[in-house]
Design an enzyme around this catalytic site. Structure first.
Site, PDB file in Angstrom:
ATOM      1  N   ALA A  94     -10.373   3.154   6.000  1.00  0.00           N
ATOM      2  CA  ALA A  94     -11.463   4.107   5.752  1.00  0.00           C
ATOM      3  C   ALA A  94     -12.593   3.906   6.758  1.00  0.00           C
ATOM      4  O   ALA A  94     -13.153   4.876   7.281  1.00  0.00           O
ATOM      5  CB  ALA A  94     -11.981   3.958   4.319  1.00  0.00           C
ATOM      6  N   ASP A  98      -1.739   4.071   4.310  1.00  0.00           N
ATOM      7  CA  ASP A  98      -3.201   4.022   4.155  1.00  0.00           C
ATOM      8  C   ASP A  98      -3.880   5.054   5.052  1.00  0.00           C
ATOM      9  O   ASP A  98      -4.704   5.853   4.590  1.00  0.00           O
ATOM     10  CB  ASP A  98      -3.744   2.626   4.505  1.00  0.00           C
ATOM     11  CG  ASP A  98      -3.510   1.619   3.395  1.00  0.00           C
ATOM     12  OD1 ASP A  98      -2.632   1.873   2.554  1.00  0.00           O
ATOM     13  OD2 ASP A  98      -4.201   0.581   3.369  1.00  0.00           O
TER      14      ASP A  98
HETATM   15  O1  PMV Z   1      -3.131  -3.819   0.455  1.00  0.00           O
HETATM   16  P1  PMV Z   1      -3.154  -2.488   1.065  1.00  0.00           P
HETATM   17  O2  PMV Z   1      -4.004  -1.523   0.387  1.00  0.00           O
HETATM   18  O3  PMV Z   1      -3.403  -2.494   2.518  1.00  0.00           O
HETATM   19  O4  PMV Z   1      -1.711  -1.837   0.849  1.00  0.00           O
HETATM   20  C1  PMV Z   1      -0.624  -2.365   1.468  1.00  0.00           C
HETATM   21  C2  PMV Z   1       0.578  -1.577   1.075  1.00  0.00           C
HETATM   22  C3  PMV Z   1       1.835  -2.258   1.542  1.00  0.00           C
HETATM   23  O5  PMV Z   1       2.896  -1.404   1.115  1.00  0.00           O
HETATM   24  C4  PMV Z   1       2.008  -3.601   0.880  1.00  0.00           C
HETATM   25  C5  PMV Z   1       1.876  -2.417   3.050  1.00  0.00           C
HETATM   26  C6  PMV Z   1       2.020  -1.126   3.822  1.00  0.00           C
HETATM   27  O6  PMV Z   1       1.765  -1.161   5.037  1.00  0.00           O
HETATM   28  O7  PMV Z   1       2.401  -0.098   3.257  1.00  0.00           O
END
Ligand code: PMV
Length: 342
Positions: free
Chosen positions: A140, A181
């Protein structure tokens, strides 16, 4: 330190995000579902700087530089005056530096090197998204920075272009990000995401509420994703089966969300959580919050993001939201947010 921007400003902002289904498995090609969380935001504002100053970064409302984890510490140490530092002094792997460099290379007129024709600007960054809690703070902040610099250069990049640039920044400090993300945050809408397949919007048949509780413990995505990868190498069949089961859940959850059957979707959160526990990415603190939410009437609950720390989410009937939120606070949540998925 000046934290408010005045006339002649160019602004970019971005919401937080929440993964509803499919974290970790999404790295291995399975589908995942994520939604924006607009109640928390990152914001970047560009104002003119002094002639010859180059780019200065001012990070307000963020934890002290030395504690920021995902955010940079200029020159490897705490800066002399709060979180204000020159881009030229930032570490090479500083994600903010990475976001600014990519935006300058894409949006400024000529192919200007970052140390050559830097514009004389001050980039003020604020964020209410808790850092390293699975709410997408890093993506973000990068999105807000890229959008503010695009505005400064008079550009209007597409969501896809912004998402692509943020993905490059994510790679600087996540290792092997799936891309979920940057996609959900750049598009600011619910997504059904499969790595390498771009963005598929998710239609929400009937709006529903989610309670998000922050365990207060940081979660390093790079570390947890790395541990899961080691385990997958050690036990490929077992982990492939876990990823497949999670992918199957995400596919069914998509149908429930599209047809407006959020209660059936919520039941699948419990199933997804059981698989994440088998994968070894939950924690006693997360388990305690999930149990508290369920006991207070949540229809389903699970961790969200990389795990080991970070946040849990719970789906609850509107009349049960207050009770679930209260139970999560009593169980030790550092912060509780309610978000509407629509
Ligand atoms: O922890 P966060 O919000 O960055 O989410 C990571 C999500 C994973 O699936 C664990 C990693 C990814 O790159 O998708």
């Amino acid at each position: 330190m000046e934290c408010t921007a005045e006339a002649d400003t160019w602004v970019g902002s971005a919401p937080g995000k929440l993964i509803l289904f499919g974290e970790h498995a999404v790295v291995y090609g399975q589908p995942a579902i994520a939604v924006p969380v607009t109640g928390v935001q990152a914001r970047a504002t560009v104002t003119g700087g002094e002639a010859g100053s180059g780019v200065w970064l001012v990070c307000c409302d963020l934890p002290p530089c030395e504690d920021r984890g995902l955010l940079p510490t200029p020159d490897g140490g705490a800066p002399a005056s709060g979180c204000r530092y020159a881009l030229r002094g930032a570490a090479a792997d500083d994600p903010l530096r990475g976001a600014v460099a990519l935006a300058l290379a894409r949006f400024s007129d000529a192919e200007r090197g970052i140390s050559g024709m830097e514009p004389d600007i001050v980039l003020t960054i604020t964020s209410t998204i808790p850092i390293a809690r699975g709410l997408g703070s890093g993506a973000a902040v990068a999105t807000a920075v890229i959008r503010s610099l695009a505005a400064y250069f008079g550009r209007q990049p597409s969501n896809d272009e912004v998402s692509g640039l943020v993905f490059e920044v994510e790679k600087l400090f996540h290792g092997t990000p799936s891309g979920i993300d940057n996609t959900v945050i750049a598009y600011q809408q619910p997504v059904y995401f499969v790595r390498g397949e771009g963005m598929t919007p998710l239609r929400v048949g009937s709006p529903f509420s989610l309670v998000i509780a922050d365990s207060g413990a940081p979660s390093s995505t790079r570390e947890v994703v790395g541990t899961v990868r080691q385990r997958w190498h050690a036990e490929p069949q077992r982990y492939d089966a876990l990823f497949d089961s999670i992918g199957a859940i995400a596919r069914i959850a998509r149908r429930h969300i599209e047809t407006g059957d959020w209660r059936s979707m919520a039941g699948l959160m419990d199933e997804n959580q059981a698989l994440l526990e088998q994968m070894g990415v939950s924690s006693p603190a997360l388990d305690r919050l999930i149990e508290a939410a369920r006991s207070a009437g949540a229809v389903g609950a699970k961790l969200s993001g990389a795990g080991r720390g970070g946040c849990i989410l719970a789906a609850a009937e509107r009349h049960a939201i207050a009770a679930v939120s209260g139970a999560l606070r009593s169980a030790g949540a550092a912060q509780v947010l309610v978000t509407e998925v629509a």
